[in-house]
Design an enzyme around this catalytic site. Structure first.
Site, short mmCIF file in Angstrom:
data_model
loop_
_atom_site.label_atom_id
_atom_site.label_comp_id
_atom_site.label_asym_id
_atom_site.label_seq_id
_atom_site.Cartn_x
_atom_site.Cartn_y
_atom_site.Cartn_z
N TYR A 10 0.83 -1.22 0.00
CA TYR A 10 0.00 0.00 0.00
C TYR A 10 0.86 1.26 0.00
CZ TYR A 10 -3.40 -3.46 1.71
OH TYR A 10 -4.20 -4.56 1.87
N TYR A 138 -14.37 -4.86 3.58
CA TYR A 138 -13.04 -5.29 3.18
C TYR A 138 -12.90 -6.77 3.52
CZ TYR A 138 -8.10 -6.09 2.74
OH TYR A 138 -6.90 -6.62 2.35
N ASP A 241 -17.35 -12.97 8.01
CA ASP A 241 -15.90 -12.84 7.92
C ASP A 241 -15.43 -12.23 9.24
OD1 ASP A 241 -13.30 -12.10 7.55
OD2 ASP A 241 -13.61 -11.04 5.65
N LYS A 270 -6.05 -13.58 11.13
CA LYS A 270 -5.34 -12.58 11.93
C LYS A 270 -5.00 -13.08 13.34
CE LYS A 270 -6.09 -8.37 9.36
NZ LYS A 270 -7.23 -8.18 8.45
C1 LIG Z 1 -7.35 -8.54 7.02
C2 LIG Z 1 -8.66 -9.06 6.59
C3 LIG Z 1 -8.76 -10.04 5.59
C4 LIG Z 1 -7.57 -10.54 4.83
O1 LIG Z 1 -6.69 -11.27 5.60
P1 LIG Z 1 -5.18 -11.51 5.10
O2 LIG Z 1 -4.60 -12.43 6.12
O3 LIG Z 1 -4.52 -10.15 5.06
O4 LIG Z 1 -5.27 -12.12 3.75
C5 LIG Z 1 -10.02 -10.53 5.29
N1 LIG Z 1 -11.11 -10.10 5.93
C6 LIG Z 1 -11.06 -9.17 6.90
C7 LIG Z 1 -12.31 -8.75 7.60
C8 LIG Z 1 -9.83 -8.60 7.26
O5 LIG Z 1 -9.77 -7.66 8.20
#
Ligand SMILES: *Cc1c(COP(=O)(O)O)cnc(C)c1O
Length: 418
Positions: A10, A138, A241, A270
């Protein structure tokens, strides 16, 4: 920056300021090579919830390395992967009984989308292959994930001709405590979309309660309850998600718990592996899983990242959950939430559009992104690591942060605006 060998994320590489060199990290502190130390107020993109170099996590990783660093999960199995699959089923909402591993949050999202589309195909409904998603969402940077990110603001509009076309709804309005009437308006829009397009729509994907990297939009549990009903009524799977919200970030173990809604599919990433190595888990209910059981080999789920179920990732994740439970992290999180509420919500400045707190997340939204130019350097000079983006100056600290350290973070955010 002189050295352009390493291409940073980025970043405009022509003008990017020299990044800060980290030599080691311990607890909430990043130790820079020039001797300074910074409180990491963003947990290295929200994953380092136990702080850095946690002795038990490091030991779990080392012990696992001594046994084996990796084996494929194709035709082989191992304790760490089985134990973690079981543990995740145990701690996630009742009904999510099956765990599919992958190597990052984005891939975990890809897995969820493929799972949802193939679910319908396996049931004889191959025309259901579109996804409904929210603006301000996102979900990651890979192609399928990009297709369900905000189509304009989601950093990916350049690629829109390449992406599958999905259906987008306005981001839910009114915040976490939105009035029922505001929630109803947004639910009506979802109902209309599903009524018109349920023959095409396989699933509705959301970041539950908190849209994170798309702009820290907090929204009502009532929206999720209503979405659950509508998805049921019109035959769309509901995907949560929880890559950002999982493991306590919104003030409950999972946002699904806080909203008292169980999705059909849920993605974790994460904080799952506590910042030790990348990994993700996509969990599914029996209803989803059973649609893949068949004598027809084509109905199997044909996905398998090389590093899925990596033993070191699984061993660290297991230890992470153990520490989370044993050390009463939910108490630490509610302490962080109340300190943020007491000390951040009162920040005043004409440059501020809104200040909000949910769980261990505190956000100052500026009226204009230019109000944050220089904020990072300002914070570093005061011993705090922040990474503002767009209009947002935020903190998502490691849960082990002390009161004094957290107050220092908040004070720095205040001072920048005041
Ligand atoms: C960070 C994030 C992702 C992507 O995860 P990566 O490990 O960076 O590929 C997907 N969904 C959400 C809600 C996120 O915050």
């Amino acid at each position: 920056m002189k050295d352009k060998t390493l291409w940073y994320p980025y970043a405009q590489m022509k003008s990017m300021a020299a990044p800060y060199e980290v030599e080691s990290a311990r607890g909430v502190y990043l130790h820079l090579s020039d001797g300074r130390r910074l409180i990491d107020a963003v947990s290295s993109w929200w994953c380092v919830i136990h702080g850095y170099n946690h002795p038990e996590l490091t030991k779990a990783a080392k012990d696992q390395y001594d046994k084996m660093a990796h084996v494929m999960l194709g035709g082989l199995t191992h304790r760490p992967a089985r134990d973690l699959a079981e543990k995740l089923v145990e701690i996630t909402p009742e009904g999510l009984n099956h765990t599919f591993f992958s190597d990052s949050g984005s891939v975990g999202v890809e897995v969820s989308l493929k799972m949802a589309i193939q679910y319908w195909s396996n049931l004889g409904r191959p025309e259901k292959r579109k996804i409904a998603a929210l603006k301000k969402a996102y979900h990651g940077d890979t192609t399928g994930a990009m297709s369900v990110c905000d189509p304009v603001e989601g950093m990916h509009s350049l690629f829109s001709p390449l992406l599958p076309r999905q259906y987008f709804l306005e981001a839910p309005r009114g915040g976490f405590e939105a009035e029922q009437s505001a929630v109803q308006k947004d639910l009506d829009a979802l109902g209309q979309l599903l009524e018109a397009r349920h023959n095409e729509i396989a699933a509705f994907i959301v970041e539950p309660l908190m849209q994170a990297a798309g702009g820290f939009n907090f929204y009502s549990p009532q929206y999720l309850k209503g979405a659950r009903e509508l998805c049921e009524r019109y035959g769309a799977l509901l995907i949560f998600d929880e890559v950002a919200t999982g493991f306590g970030r919104t003030g409950a173990m999972f946002a699904a718990n806080k909203a008292q809604v169980t999705p059909d599919i849920m993605i974790l990433g994460k904080a799952l592996t506590c910042g030790y190595t990348g990994h993700a888990a996509t969990l599914a209910t029996d209803k989803v899983f059973d649609a893949f059981l068949s004598d027809d080999p084509d109905k199997a789920f044909m996905h398998g990242p090389t590093f899925m179920g990596n033993p070191v990732a699984c061993a660290v994740a297991l230890k992470g959950v153990e520490i989370f439970e044993r050390e009463g992290y939910m108490g630490k999180i509610s302490r962080i939430e109340s300190l943020l509420k007491e000390n951040l919500l009162s920040v005043k400045s004409p440059a501020i559009a809104d200040v909000r707190v949910l769980g261990a997340t505190g956000v100052i939204e500026a009226k204009d992104a230019s109000a944050l130019e220089g904020a990072q350097k300002f914070a570093v000079e005061r011993g705090v690591w922040l990474r503002p983006f767009g209009n947002y100056l935020y903190t998502m600290p490691p849960y082990i942060i002390s009161d004094d350290e957290l107050l220092k973070v908040v004070q720095t955010m205040r001072e920048w605006f005041e």
